[in-house]
Design an enzyme around this catalytic site. Sequence first.
Site, mmCIF file in Angstrom:
data_model
loop_
_atom_site.group_PDB
_atom_site.id
_atom_site.type_symbol
_atom_site.label_atom_id
_atom_site.label_comp_id
_atom_site.label_asym_id
_atom_site.label_seq_id
_atom_site.Cartn_x
_atom_site.Cartn_y
_atom_site.Cartn_z
ATOM 1 N N ARG A 1 -11.111 4.429 9.589
ATOM 2 C CA ARG A 1 -10.879 3.046 10.002
ATOM 3 C C ARG A 1 -12.178 2.320 10.326
ATOM 4 N NH1 ARG A 1 -5.580 1.916 10.540
ATOM 5 N NH2 ARG A 1 -4.196 3.547 11.277
ATOM 6 N N ARG B 1 11.130 -12.283 7.088
ATOM 7 C CA ARG B 1 12.017 -11.141 7.329
ATOM 8 C C ARG B 1 13.038 -11.400 8.425
ATOM 9 N NH1 ARG B 1 8.395 -5.741 7.492
ATOM 10 N NH2 ARG B 1 7.610 -6.770 9.343
ATOM 11 N N ARG C 1 11.842 -11.018 14.102
ATOM 12 C CA ARG C 1 10.985 -10.508 15.182
ATOM 13 C C ARG C 1 9.882 -11.527 15.485
ATOM 14 N NH1 ARG C 1 8.252 -5.130 14.040
ATOM 15 N NH2 ARG C 1 7.257 -6.497 12.554
ATOM 16 N N ARG D 1 -2.410 -11.331 12.768
ATOM 17 C CA ARG D 1 -2.483 -9.895 12.447
ATOM 18 C C ARG D 1 -3.363 -9.652 11.226
ATOM 19 N NH1 ARG D 1 3.572 -8.933 11.688
ATOM 20 N NH2 ARG D 1 3.027 -7.065 10.530
ATOM 21 N N LYS E 1 0.821 -1.211 0.000
ATOM 22 C CA LYS E 1 0.000 0.000 0.000
ATOM 23 C C LYS E 1 0.856 1.264 0.000
ATOM 24 C CE LYS E 1 -2.100 1.060 3.807
ATOM 25 N NZ LYS E 1 -2.726 1.996 4.749
#
Length: 215
Positions: A88, A127, A160, A171, A13
Amino acid sequence: MNLIFLGPPGAGKGTQAQRLVQRLGIPQLSTGDILRKAVAQGTELGKQAKSLMESGKLVPDALVNGIIEGALAEPSAANGFLLDGFPRTVPQAEALDAMLRRRGKRVDAVVALEVPTEVLVSRLSGRFTCPKCSSIYHSTTRLPKADRLCDNDGAALVSRPDDAPDRVRQRLLEYEQKTAPLTGHYNRTGSLRRVDGVGSVEEVEQRVLRALGIS
Ligand SMILES: [Zn+2]
């Protein structure tokens, strides 16, 4: 053109929004930036938001809406804008519709970048970062020269906890649940443009432009 950009984490995005505002010559208004600016400028609403944030409280909708309305009234947004991070919720979307109507404007299009969950999981969960210099690597798209060691300083790379596949799926699920009512709202108003976000940056950009009737 008055635009809203929606997309889950990892959908690209930020990259697409940046390309679009450059092409159209309109400002990108992100909620965080707008709030920080209002606080820095010391406007009446900014002062209220600051004292709430400093005491760890949530800034209520009415205050956020007021600050967004101020940003939309600025001359730089007169010929269009791209909103990022707002609205939102459906009540926020309705407040935005009302404040635009007062200025004789409307939301022209809502771009929703869509990428299958498993593609997002592989993009986000591979990642690795360097604890020393913060360089970011990826298990499929950007491998370090030596296994799990930073190219710059040789430090051992770490991943992480938030980037573990099951955390990423969680998420994404939360994002989907939060955003579904919003896409439903814009589907009903006829402004929703669903865009396939799988492919190169250039391919996705062409789809965004076609969805907006620009190319
Ligand atoms: Zn490093």
